[in-house]
Write a protein that holds these residues in place. Sequence first.
Motif, PDB file in Angstrom:
ATOM      1  N   SER A 110       0.836  -1.191   0.000  1.00 12.14           N
ATOM      2  CA  SER A 110       0.000   0.000   0.000  1.00 12.14           C
ATOM      3  C   SER A 110       0.878   1.252   0.000  1.00 12.14           C
ATOM      4  O   SER A 110       2.052   1.215   0.382  1.00 12.14           O
ATOM      5  CB  SER A 110      -0.917   0.014   1.221  1.00 12.14           C
ATOM      6  N   GLU A 112       0.589   3.760   1.941  1.00 13.50           N
ATOM      7  CA  GLU A 112       0.936   4.092   3.326  1.00 13.50           C
ATOM      8  C   GLU A 112       2.162   3.317   3.789  1.00 13.50           C
ATOM      9  O   GLU A 112       3.091   3.891   4.368  1.00 13.50           O
ATOM     10  CB  GLU A 112      -0.239   3.785   4.259  1.00 13.50           C
ATOM     11  N   THR A 113       2.194   2.022   3.514  1.00 10.80           N
ATOM     12  CA  THR A 113       3.339   1.196   3.923  1.00 10.80           C
ATOM     13  C   THR A 113       4.623   1.717   3.307  1.00 10.80           C
ATOM     14  O   THR A 113       5.648   1.858   3.988  1.00 10.80           O
ATOM     15  CB  THR A 113       3.111  -0.267   3.515  1.00 10.80           C
ATOM     16  N   VAL A 116       5.488   5.318   4.837  1.00  8.12           N
ATOM     17  CA  VAL A 116       5.869   5.233   6.248  1.00  8.12           C
ATOM     18  C   VAL A 116       7.241   4.578   6.392  1.00  8.12           C
ATOM     19  O   VAL A 116       8.092   5.050   7.168  1.00  8.12           O
ATOM     20  CB  VAL A 116       4.804   4.466   7.052  1.00  8.12           C
ATOM     21  N   ARG A 131       3.172   8.508   9.475  1.00  5.18           N
ATOM     22  CA  ARG A 131       1.941   8.502   8.672  1.00  5.18           C
ATOM     23  C   ARG A 131       1.427   9.919   8.445  1.00  5.18           C
ATOM     24  O   ARG A 131       0.971  10.250   7.345  1.00  5.18           O
ATOM     25  CB  ARG A 131       0.858   7.665   9.365  1.00  5.18           C
ATOM     26  N   ARG A 135       0.799  11.756   4.905  1.00  2.00           N
ATOM     27  CA  ARG A 135      -0.486  12.364   4.537  1.00  2.00           C
ATOM     28  C   ARG A 135      -0.282  13.802   4.069  1.00  2.00           C
ATOM     29  O   ARG A 135      -0.879  14.235   3.072  1.00  2.00           O
ATOM     30  CB  ARG A 135      -1.445  12.320   5.733  1.00  2.00           C
ATOM     31  N   ASP A 147      -6.033  10.779   3.324  1.00  2.00           N
ATOM     32  CA  ASP A 147      -6.175   9.692   4.306  1.00  2.00           C
ATOM     33  C   ASP A 147      -6.674   8.420   3.648  1.00  2.00           C
ATOM     34  O   ASP A 147      -6.194   7.318   3.946  1.00  2.00           O
ATOM     35  CB  ASP A 147      -7.132  10.123   5.421  1.00  2.00           C
ATOM     36  N   LEU A 150      -3.983   6.857   1.172  1.00  2.00           N
ATOM     37  CA  LEU A 150      -2.865   6.156   1.807  1.00  2.00           C
ATOM     38  C   LEU A 150      -3.110   4.650   1.859  1.00  2.00           C
ATOM     39  O   LEU A 150      -2.171   3.854   1.770  1.00  2.00           O
ATOM     40  CB  LEU A 150      -2.641   6.694   3.227  1.00  2.00           C
TER      41      LEU A 150
END
Length: 323
Positions: A110, A112-113, A116, A131, A135, A147, A150
């Motif tokens: 993802s 986000e992964t 981050v 995170r 964002r 949001d 992500l």
Amino acid sequence: MRQDPVLEVEDLHTHFFTRGGVARAVDGVSFSLHRGEILGLVGESGSGKSVTGMSILGLIDPPGRIVSGAVLYRGENLVAAGEKRLRQLRGNRIAMIFQDPMMTLNPVLSVETQMVETVLAHDRVSREQARERAREALARVGIPSPDERLAAYPHQFSGGMRQRVAIAIALLHQPDVIIADEPTTALDVTIQAQILFEVQKLCRETGTALVWITHDLAVVSGLADRVAVMYAGRIVETGTTVEVIDHARHPYTHGLLGSVPSRNKRGEPLAQIPGMTPSLLGLPEGCAFQPRCPRATAACLALPPLSGGDHGWRCFHPQEAAA
């Protein structure tokens, strides 16, 4: 008093050793970059722009190799640095934005992964702080509902959206240097303008230096402080943007400017540079541009030096400096 350059490229030579011969993709390139400065690296496809950017970060794979020269980051020669040191710098102090976003993004993780983990690889912060930084970076490059996005995977984005994610990743650490390899090619003009504004703002506020690799002179004219025009692995003209765009001296630079649609009259064919870019496996003797140059003479069978000064050109018969 001006500070020392944050990045210096000195007589860089990157060659590719193939069965057909040696391709001199980067052949004696030199330039420097100060804090907050934007350099536009301009030229046709195959001129060596992208290989120059990849060489700075040590991303040249066999059969390619940096055969000589130096890349100095704050005085440290990255050509002689080990892989461990380069990993510490890549994505942290020197970031690269690739033309193809899938060279940056992992399709099975993802967004986000990936963002981050990029933050945590270099900074000691909590996952929640990482995170939040991710964002904010997505919002900065114009991605709506950051949001929600992500949690998405790269295949759930359009090509232009993936490129914006790649640009956001490059901005995460506010690096000292960003090398951008035609990052806005896949974006529409509205988002392109937004990205260019954010990049200029980042350079102005944080002192990040930027190498913007492109063939689009219109983008360079409104973005860069200085321009370096490349042809067949060499810089053929360099100077401030105003000097190069308004007072070009090298015939190749004149050819590039003449082919910009806005400089042609309505109803008339677009101006063209005759011929094709030469093969790097068999460059012509002397000036590589001489087979296509309307001003070429027998003197051009020797390699012209790059003239000195803030505005330099590599030509025996430069054109008059006229706006």
